[in-house]
Design a protein around this motif. Structure first.
Motif, short mmCIF file in Angstrom:
data_model
loop_
_atom_site.label_atom_id
_atom_site.label_comp_id
_atom_site.label_asym_id
_atom_site.label_seq_id
_atom_site.Cartn_x
_atom_site.Cartn_y
_atom_site.Cartn_z
N ALA A 191 -8.37 -2.52 19.16
CA ALA A 191 -7.96 -3.46 18.12
C ALA A 191 -6.58 -3.10 17.62
N ALA A 192 -5.76 -4.12 17.41
CA ALA A 192 -4.44 -3.96 16.80
C ALA A 192 -4.41 -4.79 15.53
N LEU A 193 -4.14 -4.14 14.42
CA LEU A 193 -4.21 -4.79 13.11
C LEU A 193 -2.90 -4.62 12.36
N ASP A 194 -2.23 -5.71 12.07
CA ASP A 194 -1.05 -5.65 11.22
C ASP A 194 -1.42 -5.98 9.78
N VAL A 195 -2.69 -6.30 9.56
CA VAL A 195 -3.19 -6.65 8.24
C VAL A 195 -4.54 -5.99 8.03
N TYR A 196 -4.88 -5.76 6.76
CA TYR A 196 -6.14 -5.11 6.41
C TYR A 196 -6.60 -5.71 5.08
N GLU A 197 -7.90 -5.93 4.92
CA GLU A 197 -8.37 -6.68 3.75
C GLU A 197 -8.08 -6.00 2.42
N GLU A 198 -7.94 -4.69 2.40
CA GLU A 198 -7.60 -3.98 1.16
C GLU A 198 -6.19 -3.39 1.24
N GLU A 199 -5.31 -4.09 1.94
CA GLU A 199 -3.98 -3.53 2.22
C GLU A 199 -3.12 -3.37 0.98
N SER A 200 -3.38 -4.15 -0.05
CA SER A 200 -2.52 -4.09 -1.24
C SER A 200 -2.52 -2.71 -1.89
N GLU A 201 -3.55 -1.91 -1.63
CA GLU A 201 -3.62 -0.56 -2.19
C GLU A 201 -2.75 0.44 -1.44
N TYR A 202 -2.33 0.09 -0.20
CA TYR A 202 -1.64 1.07 0.64
C TYR A 202 -0.36 0.54 1.28
N PHE A 203 -0.39 -0.66 1.81
CA PHE A 203 0.73 -1.14 2.62
C PHE A 203 2.00 -1.26 1.79
N PHE A 204 3.11 -0.96 2.43
CA PHE A 204 4.47 -0.97 1.87
C PHE A 204 4.78 0.27 1.03
N GLU A 205 3.83 1.21 0.96
CA GLU A 205 4.06 2.43 0.18
C GLU A 205 3.93 3.65 1.10
N ASP A 206 4.46 4.79 0.65
CA ASP A 206 4.41 6.05 1.41
C ASP A 206 3.30 6.93 0.85
N PHE A 207 2.24 7.10 1.63
CA PHE A 207 1.13 7.97 1.25
C PHE A 207 1.02 9.17 2.19
N SER A 208 2.13 9.53 2.81
CA SER A 208 2.09 10.58 3.82
C SER A 208 1.72 11.94 3.24
N ASN A 209 1.91 12.13 1.94
CA ASN A 209 1.55 13.40 1.30
C ASN A 209 0.24 13.31 0.52
N ASP A 210 -0.47 12.18 0.68
CA ASP A 210 -1.72 11.97 -0.04
C ASP A 210 -2.87 11.76 0.94
N ILE A 211 -4.05 11.70 0.42
CA ILE A 211 -5.24 11.42 1.22
C ILE A 211 -5.56 9.94 1.10
N VAL A 212 -5.85 9.31 2.23
CA VAL A 212 -6.27 7.91 2.22
C VAL A 212 -7.72 7.87 1.74
#
Length: 276
Positions: A191-212
């Motif tokens: 599967a290739a997903l450019d969208v996710y139903e709860e994306e507003s919590e994560y997409f466009f932000e940098d969470f590389s130092n946090d836990i998803v």
């Protein structure tokens, strides 16, 4: 409304993030219906090729000095059947590109355009037929009450074992919990997903130092046969400029007799339905 809002100007084509039933007869809604359908169609192809041929894995592997081909086996797109769900502006461009791969193209749309199907050389089929015979399925339809979670365990059970699913539409077209289960038991091959139903919590932000903390997103990211990008299919120079231009033009027309790119809809007791 209490704050005097008369117009909501969306900088996108989708309108699923607006409570249109509440807005009816109170607030005008305008959108950017086609800022760059080519950008999204081209990105869909990029996702498909990357996922199938494991280009992302090969890139990382060779940078580390590993030139093994182990685990990089893909398949020819030629003669494979791809099912396109939704045949709007984006899908029409996508189909033109896919013809160059000599693929068998089928499609489903609630409102089929038979003239275009003859011009472009693809066939409209029922949704169940598309599920059953497609090697690859691409989601290019809007999110509505009717299409929400249209890809669920029941519909995936109709699909071929090992089917590939590409979603550049809206995240909630797919029931993500069901997708995880279908990936675990190999019903869905990739599967290739450019969208996710709860994306507003994560997409466009940098969470590389946090836990998803979203367990479903974290699980999807853990699969080596899942490719997730952060809603960037639209993101080209041409599209960004067009979004700005059309949005400002939509706002400029607000005080005139005719508002450009207004979203028209009707509502009943349960749902609202877009008319444009």
């Amino acid at each position: 409304v209490k704050m005097g809002v008369q117009l909501i100007a969306l900088r996108c084509s989708g309108y699923n993030n607006i409570n249109i039933k509440y807005a009816k007869d109170k607030i005008k809604i305008v959108r950017v219906p086609a800022y760059s359908p080519s950008a999204i169609a081209e990105y869909t192809i990029a996702l498909l090729l990357t996922l199938n041929r494991k280009i992302n894995k090969a890139y990382i592997r060779t940078r580390e000095g590993n030139f093994s081909l182990e685990g990089l086996l893909g398949f020819n797109l030629e003669h494979k059947t791809i099912g396109i769900i939704g045949t709007g502006r984006i899908a029409k461009i996508l189909i033109r590109i896919l013809k160059g791969f000599n693929m068998n193209i089928i499609a489903y749309d609630k409102y089929p355009d038979n003239k275009v199907s003859q011009e472009l050389g693809f066939e409209y089929v029922s949704l169940d037929t598309l599920y059953r015979i497609s090697d690859i399925i691409s989601l290019n339809c809007p999110l509505t009450p009717e299409t929400k979670y249209m890809i669920n365990r029941s519909s995936m059970n109709l699909m071929k074992d090992g089917v590939t699913i590409i979603n550049t539409g809206r995240g909630a077209l797919i029931d993500s919990v069901d997708l995880v289960e279908a990936l675990k038991d190999h019903k869905v091959g990739a599967a290739a997903l450019d969208v996710y139903e709860e994306e507003s919590e994560y997409f466009f932000e940098d969470f590389s130092n946090d836990i998803v903390e979203d367990d479903i997103l974290a699980r999807l990211l853990s699969f080596n046969n899942v490719l997730i990008t952060s809603h960037q299919a639209f993101f080209t120079e041409e599209a960004v400029k067009e979004i700005a231009k059309v949005t400002l033009n939509n706002i400029a027309f607000f005080n005139k007799d005719e508002i450009q790119n207004e979203v028209f809809y009707t509502c009943d007791d349960n749902n609202c339905y877009i008319k444009d």
